[in-house]
Design a protein around this motif. Structure first.
Motif, PDB file in Angstrom:
ATOM      1  N   LEU A   1       0.825  -1.202   0.000  1.00  0.00           N
ATOM      2  CA  LEU A   1       0.000   0.000   0.000  1.00  0.00           C
ATOM      3  C   LEU A   1       0.864   1.259   0.000  1.00  0.00           C
ATOM      4  O   LEU A   1       0.522   2.259  -0.638  1.00  0.00           O
ATOM      5  N   ARG A   2       1.973   1.219   0.729  1.00  0.00           N
ATOM      6  CA  ARG A   2       2.855   2.387   0.722  1.00  0.00           C
ATOM      7  C   ARG A   2       3.388   2.643  -0.681  1.00  0.00           C
ATOM      8  O   ARG A   2       3.410   3.775  -1.166  1.00  0.00           O
ATOM      9  N   LYS A   3       3.793   1.574  -1.367  1.00  0.00           N
ATOM     10  CA  LYS A   3       4.299   1.745  -2.719  1.00  0.00           C
ATOM     11  C   LYS A   3       3.197   2.169  -3.683  1.00  0.00           C
ATOM     12  O   LYS A   3       3.440   2.916  -4.641  1.00  0.00           O
ATOM     13  N   SER A   4       1.971   1.729  -3.418  1.00  0.00           N
ATOM     14  CA  SER A   4       0.846   2.165  -4.244  1.00  0.00           C
ATOM     15  C   SER A   4       0.607   3.658  -4.070  1.00  0.00           C
ATOM     16  O   SER A   4       0.293   4.366  -5.031  1.00  0.00           O
ATOM     17  N   CYS A   5       0.753   4.135  -2.824  1.00  0.00           N
ATOM     18  CA  CYS A   5       0.613   5.561  -2.563  1.00  0.00           C
ATOM     19  C   CYS A   5       1.703   6.336  -3.305  1.00  0.00           C
ATOM     20  O   CYS A   5       1.434   7.375  -3.930  1.00  0.00           O
ATOM     21  N   CYS A   6       2.938   5.838  -3.261  1.00  0.00           N
ATOM     22  CA  CYS A   6       4.040   6.473  -3.992  1.00  0.00           C
ATOM     23  C   CYS A   6       3.773   6.463  -5.498  1.00  0.00           C
ATOM     24  O   CYS A   6       4.104   7.426  -6.205  1.00  0.00           O
ATOM     25  N   GLN A   7       3.172   5.389  -5.979  1.00  0.00           N
ATOM     26  CA  GLN A   7       2.851   5.302  -7.406  1.00  0.00           C
ATOM     27  C   GLN A   7       1.890   6.408  -7.815  1.00  0.00           C
ATOM     28  O   GLN A   7       2.087   7.088  -8.832  1.00  0.00           O
ATOM     29  N   VAL A   8       0.863   6.611  -7.008  1.00  0.00           N
ATOM     30  CA  VAL A   8      -0.144   7.626  -7.316  1.00  0.00           C
ATOM     31  C   VAL A   8       0.426   9.034  -7.173  1.00  0.00           C
ATOM     32  O   VAL A   8       0.222   9.890  -8.041  1.00  0.00           O
ATOM     33  N   ARG A   9       1.154   9.279  -6.078  1.00  0.00           N
ATOM     34  CA  ARG A   9       1.581  10.639  -5.748  1.00  0.00           C
ATOM     35  C   ARG A   9       2.918  11.040  -6.362  1.00  0.00           C
ATOM     36  O   ARG A   9       3.186  12.232  -6.528  1.00  0.00           O
ATOM     37  N   LYS A  10       3.757  10.050  -6.702  1.00  0.00           N
ATOM     38  CA  LYS A  10       5.093  10.371  -7.194  1.00  0.00           C
ATOM     39  C   LYS A  10       5.375   9.819  -8.590  1.00  0.00           C
ATOM     40  O   LYS A  10       5.791  10.562  -9.488  1.00  0.00           O
ATOM     41  N   MET A  11       5.198   8.520  -8.751  1.00  0.00           N
ATOM     42  CA  MET A  11       5.634   7.890  -9.990  1.00  0.00           C
ATOM     43  C   MET A  11       4.860   8.375 -11.207  1.00  0.00           C
ATOM     44  O   MET A  11       5.442   8.637 -12.259  1.00  0.00           O
ATOM     45  N   GLU A  12       3.542   8.478 -11.066  1.00  0.00           N
ATOM     46  CA  GLU A  12       2.742   8.928 -12.212  1.00  0.00           C
ATOM     47  C   GLU A  12       3.071  10.377 -12.584  1.00  0.00           C
ATOM     48  O   GLU A  12       3.297  10.669 -13.770  1.00  0.00           O
ATOM     49  N   PRO A  13       3.144  11.302 -11.622  1.00  0.00           N
ATOM     50  CA  PRO A  13       3.561  12.663 -11.984  1.00  0.00           C
ATOM     51  C   PRO A  13       4.973  12.713 -12.576  1.00  0.00           C
ATOM     52  O   PRO A  13       5.244  13.494 -13.492  1.00  0.00           O
ATOM     53  N   LEU A  14       5.887  11.896 -12.043  1.00  0.00           N
ATOM     54  CA  LEU A  14       7.242  11.863 -12.589  1.00  0.00           C
ATOM     55  C   LEU A  14       7.227  11.429 -14.053  1.00  0.00           C
ATOM     56  O   LEU A  14       7.966  11.965 -14.871  1.00  0.00           O
ATOM     57  N   SER A  15       6.371  10.475 -14.376  1.00  0.00           N
ATOM     58  CA  SER A  15       6.302  10.011 -15.765  1.00  0.00           C
ATOM     59  C   SER A  15       5.907  11.146 -16.698  1.00  0.00           C
ATOM     60  O   SER A  15       6.386  11.224 -17.837  1.00  0.00           O
ATOM     61  N   ARG A  16       5.058  12.062 -16.229  1.00  0.00           N
ATOM     62  CA  ARG A  16       4.687  13.223 -17.041  1.00  0.00           C
ATOM     63  C   ARG A  16       5.838  14.221 -17.129  1.00  0.00           C
ATOM     64  O   ARG A  16       6.044  14.846 -18.166  1.00  0.00           O
ATOM     65  N   MET A  17       6.583  14.380 -16.034  1.00  0.00           N
ATOM     66  CA  MET A  17       7.736  15.269 -16.057  1.00  0.00           C
ATOM     67  C   MET A  17       8.766  14.821 -17.090  1.00  0.00           C
ATOM     68  O   MET A  17       9.385  15.642 -17.781  1.00  0.00           O
ATOM     69  N   LEU A  18       8.949  13.508 -17.206  1.00  0.00           N
ATOM     70  CA  LEU A  18       9.998  12.968 -18.060  1.00  0.00           C
ATOM     71  C   LEU A  18       9.519  12.597 -19.458  1.00  0.00           C
ATOM     72  O   LEU A  18      10.335  12.239 -20.319  1.00  0.00           O
ATOM     73  N   ALA A  19       8.226  12.710 -19.703  1.00  0.00           N
ATOM     74  CA  ALA A  19       7.643  12.186 -20.941  1.00  0.00           C
ATOM     75  C   ALA A  19       8.325  12.701 -22.198  1.00  0.00           C
ATOM     76  O   ALA A  19       8.571  11.947 -23.145  1.00  0.00           O
ATOM     77  N   GLN A  20       8.641  13.987 -22.252  1.00  0.00           N
ATOM     78  CA  GLN A  20       9.239  14.576 -23.447  1.00  0.00           C
ATOM     79  C   GLN A  20      10.732  14.838 -23.274  1.00  0.00           C
ATOM     80  O   GLN A  20      11.324  15.593 -24.043  1.00  0.00           O
ATOM     81  N   ARG A  21      11.324  14.191 -22.250  1.00  0.00           N
ATOM     82  CA  ARG A  21      12.743  14.416 -21.977  1.00  0.00           C
ATOM     83  C   ARG A  21      13.575  13.186 -22.342  1.00  0.00           C
ATOM     84  O   ARG A  21      13.139  12.046 -22.166  1.00  0.00           O
ATOM     85  N   THR A  22      14.787  13.444 -22.806  1.00  0.00           N
ATOM     86  CA  THR A  22      15.715  12.358 -23.101  1.00  0.00           C
ATOM     87  C   THR A  22      16.706  12.142 -21.964  1.00  0.00           C
ATOM     88  O   THR A  22      17.492  11.198 -21.992  1.00  0.00           O
ATOM     89  N   ALA A  23      16.679  13.046 -20.949  1.00  0.00           N
ATOM     90  CA  ALA A  23      17.612  12.925 -19.832  1.00  0.00           C
ATOM     91  C   ALA A  23      17.052  13.646 -18.615  1.00  0.00           C
ATOM     92  O   ALA A  23      16.220  14.553 -18.737  1.00  0.00           O
ATOM     93  N   TRP A  24      17.527  13.209 -17.443  1.00  0.00           N
ATOM     94  CA  TRP A  24      17.156  13.918 -16.215  1.00  0.00           C
ATOM     95  C   TRP A  24      18.318  13.900 -15.250  1.00  0.00           C
ATOM     96  O   TRP A  24      19.250  13.098 -15.376  1.00  0.00           O
TER      97      TRP A  24
END
Length: 262
Positions: free
Chosen positions: A136-159
């Motif tokens: 459940l903790r990782k699910s919370c991280c998925q919703v609050r962190k991982m999904e937004p991060l995927s949008r941050m990196l979507a059009q990027r080739t590096a971070w």
């Protein structure tokens, strides 16, 4: 895993050292500091040159990423600044977003979780779900962190990240650059910096930093998952402290890679 029965503040009280700041406690110049700064700047310049307009600093608003923000701004590097506003951060953390924009005149891209997903998660599992199980903790991280991060990196080739080898055993082999399985390059310019280096740089350049660092929180995440640490505890002991040490990652920095270069 045993779930805590108290809130973070009730669960732990840091030792009282009297009035002091993180700079007072940690900042000191160590051998090789100037070379580490020079090497970091060179890697940031190389990263920006290799990925023009397609690279972002994923700023956690912790001390390391504030050092990187200062280097990027000070040397006018074309690296975007992005951060994740998870909806569960302390006010001391979110206060750094306007502070960065005012100090450096740079826009911070803010990525928030999808509102409907957060509402559904909390409605289904409650607002203390992270304490109930690792899943459940990782699910919370998925919703609050991982999904937004995927949008941050979507059009990027590096971070760019503020990962350091000294932070934990899990990060002990962090390279300066790596190519992820999806082909995106990840730069970790502070990989060989010490905690003393970070604070010496902050002190030397008057870098704004998260006020929670003055409250014995070296590693800062969402409010329910962060507490202060005591003398002798590991750097990341205040993150998800009810979990096994080997589990202490949210998922942002555990992806497989294809190649690694020092």
């Amino acid at each position: 895993m045993t779930a805590p029965h108290t809130t973070p503040d009730e669960d732990f009280a840091p030792l009282n050292f009297g009035p002091s700041s993180a700079i007072d406690l940690y900042a000191r110049k160590t051998e090789g500091y100037e070379q580490r700064v020079a090497d970091t700047l060179a890697l940031l310049q190389q990263a920006a040159a290799e990925h023009p307009e397609q690279i972002v600093l994923a700023n956690s608003l912790g001390a390391e990423d504030m050092v990187l923000t200062d280097l990027i701004a000070r040397h006018q590097l074309p690296i975007a600044l992005g951060t994740l506003q998870t909806g569960a951060l302390n006010p001391e953390t979110t206060a750094l977003i306007p502070a960065i924009e005012q100090r450096y005149g740079l826009k911070v891209e803010v990525y928030e979780p999808q509102h409907e997903a957060v509402v559904h998660f909390v409605k289904t599992h409650g607002d203390k779900a992270m304490y109930q199980s690792l899943a459940l903790r990782k699910s919370c991280c998925q919703v609050r962190k991982m999904e937004p991060l995927s949008r941050m990196l979507a059009q990027r080739t590096a971070w760019v990240t503020g990962l350091r080898r000294e932070q934990s055993a899990n990060r002990g082999a962090v390279p300066h650059r790596e190519v992820e399985a999806n082909g995106r390059t990840k730069f970790n310019p502070l990989a060989d910096w010490t905690w003393a280096d970070i604070w010496h740089y902050i002190d030397t350049h008057n870098v704004p930093y998260n006020a929670l660092h003055d409250q014995f929180m070296p590693s800062i995440g969402c409010a329910p998952c962060t507490r202060a640490i005591a003398v002798g505890e590991p750097f990341r002991a205040g993150r998800w402290w009810w979990e096994d040490e080997a589990a202490k990652e949210c998922g942002l920095h555990v992806k497989a890679v294809n190649t690694v270069a020092a």
